[in-house]
Design an enzyme around this catalytic site. Structure first.
Site, short mmCIF file in Angstrom:
data_model
loop_
_atom_site.label_atom_id
_atom_site.label_comp_id
_atom_site.label_asym_id
_atom_site.label_seq_id
_atom_site.Cartn_x
_atom_site.Cartn_y
_atom_site.Cartn_z
N GLY A 202 0.84 -1.20 0.00
CA GLY A 202 0.00 0.00 0.00
C GLY A 202 0.87 1.23 0.00
N GLY A 204 0.78 5.46 0.91
CA GLY A 204 0.02 6.55 1.51
C GLY A 204 0.81 7.83 1.35
CG PHE A 206 2.00 7.64 5.90
CD1 PHE A 206 2.81 6.51 6.01
CD2 PHE A 206 0.65 7.47 5.68
CE1 PHE A 206 2.27 5.24 5.91
CE2 PHE A 206 0.10 6.20 5.59
CZ PHE A 206 0.91 5.09 5.71
N GLY A 207 4.11 7.58 3.35
CA GLY A 207 5.14 6.58 3.05
C GLY A 207 4.46 5.30 2.61
CG ASP A 208 6.10 2.94 0.08
OD1 ASP A 208 5.32 3.81 -0.32
OD2 ASP A 208 7.18 2.68 -0.47
CB VAL A 209 1.44 -0.18 4.10
CG1 VAL A 209 1.18 -1.39 5.00
CG2 VAL A 209 0.83 1.07 4.71
CE LYS A 222 -0.33 2.89 9.07
NZ LYS A 222 -1.18 3.65 9.98
CG ASP A 314 -10.46 8.36 9.94
OD1 ASP A 314 -11.50 8.55 9.28
OD2 ASP A 314 -9.33 8.32 9.42
#
Length: 450
Positions: A202, A204, A206-209, A222, A314
């Site tokens: 994944g 995002g 913010f960075g990768d999963v 993460k 959320d």
């Protein structure tokens, strides 16, 4: 005051500080870094009966392990505890007193806005080095360039490289705690050498999963590279150390790199997000039992958060993950806070957020209940986006006038009643998660969901 430590109750998680090979048949061998769960105390307070992750039980020495604790709520974790923000040259010099060679801090530059200043105590006086910010890189001498302040500090900690001394001891900003120290102290720091990153699952902002392997177990990781973003994710990781429930995605640990990378390691959820799971399978595959089970899984996680005074903020099908054995677990604790705090509403998902939370920033368990009603609608519509055919800008005005979505096609009337109860405009009249779980269990028992 007795110096004897209170016995750890059954169920306490511990992390091994050393290797233990075992000397007797009843001993449970383990390696440094293994997580063990206390089963019972023994007659000798220096030994416990414990089990490992595969369920094998045996006796372990208490002094070889440390109890895993939640990072204390309110602890201000920092990846850069030596960064003091906007302080003057004079204030920096006072902070570096009494003089101690190698004592240092970093501040924002007063003379050159956007640049930083490294202040170092050296043989009785303080030297101030300008850190120039140029083309997204940082440099003191315009020869060596760094991606971020953490890389710069790490470099000059190992080698003076032109400075009056190498950096030896950070002057920690009052009220902050070095993140690595705190995760280590509380038993959540993992060893980077034992983590293999296998593939990206994944991406995002913010960075990768990534799918990873930690000591032979599949994990999700993460990977957050940017220091400012990593700082924000520390809050998420510290919340996760305090939570443990079979329907919450479990934190396994945290790795803080000297160079500023942050890795949050959690259990791997093989079937991905609930919203994708519902959309890709649909009505022909997923029956009423399955939909109600997912609803109850999420409700039980939320009842646990409610009981521990946490507000998720959320909750949505995109933030629920599905395990290999079809258990739904709530994830994404990026916005989760102790129940009392407020928050900027700039990035909130309008269609899932309760009206009072959007309007007055009033977040509570009852605003999570509203979101749970929307999530139920997502489940029973097999992953449709809520408020279909209503433009986003019209959603809030219509909801505030009392509009409620119709039941999804084929949704059992009893389940639709539960949804509508979650959408009372008056937060106080919404049910608690405990009441919601009881209602869903009643529906299950009386087969009202089929």
């Amino acid at each position: 005051m007795s110096a004897i430590q209170a016995a750890w109750p059954s169920g306490t998680e511990c992390i091994a500080k050393y290797n233990f090979h075992g000397t007797a048949e009843q001993d449970l061998p383990f390696c440094k870094g293994d997580v063990l769960t206390i089963v019972a105390v023994t007659k000798d307070p220096n030994w416990y009966k414990a089990k490992n992750k595969v369920g094998r039980e045996g006796i372990i020495p208490a002094n070889y392990v440390q109890k895993r604790e939640g990072v204390k709520a309110g602890t201000k974790l920092s990846l850069m505890p030596w960064f003091h923000g906007k302080i003057t040259r004079e204030q920096a010099e006072r902070l570096l007193y009494p003089p101690e060679t190698g004592l240092f801090l970093v501040r924002e530059s007063t003379n050159y806005p956007g640049d930083y200043t490294l202040c170092v105590s050296c043989e009785g006086k303080v030297e101030h080095y300008r850190i120039m910010y140029h083309a997204s890189k940082l440099s003191i001498d315009e020869e060596v360039y760094f991606e971020n302040l953490m890389q710069l500090v790490e470099h000059y900690t190992t080698d003076a490289d032109g400075l009056c001394t190498r950096l030896i001891k950070p002057k920690v900003m009052e009220g902050t705690v070095a993140a690595q120290d705190e995760f280590y102290r509380s038993g959540w720091a993992l060893n980077m050498k034992e983590l293999k990153l296998l593939q990206t699952i994944g991406k995002g902002e913010f960075g990768d999963v990534m799918l990873g392997d930690y000591r032979g177990n599949k994990v999700a990781v993460k990977c957050i590279k940017n220091d400012a973003t990593a700082q924000a994710f520390l809050a998420e990781a510290s919340v996760m150390t305090q939570l443990r429930h079979s329907n919450l995605v479990q934190l396994l640990g945290v790795i803080v790199e000297e160079k500023g990378g942050l890795y949050i390691v959690t259990e791997y959820m093989a079937k991905g997000s609930l919203v994708d799971y519902l959309r890709s399978r649909g009505r022909s595959v997923l029956g009423g039992d399955c939909l109600l089970k997912f609803s109850l899984d999420v409700c039980e996680a939320m009842e646990y958060l409610e009981g521990n005074n946490f507000v998720h903020r959320d909750l949505a099908a995109r933030n629920v993950l599905v395990s290999e054995d079809n258990v739904a677990k709530v994830s994404d604790f990026g916005l989760t806070k102790e129940a009392s705090s407020t928050q900027d509403t700039g990035k909130l998902p309008v269609k899932w957020t309760a009206p009072e939370a959007l309007r007055e920033k009033k977040f509570s368990t009852k605003s999570d209940v509203w979101s749970f009603g929307i999530l139920l609608w997502e489940i029973y519509s097999f992953g449709r986006v809520p408020y279909p055919r209503i433009p986003l800008k019209d959603v809030v005005p219509r909801v505030e006038k009392g509009y409620k979505m119709d039941a999804p096609d084929g949704c059992p009337p009893a389940v639709y009643e539960v949804m509508k109860n979650c959408w009372h405009l008056d937060a106080a009249t919404r049910p608690t998660f405990l009441q919601l779980r009881e209602q869903l269990e009643h529906i299950k028992t009386h087969e009202l969901h089929l």
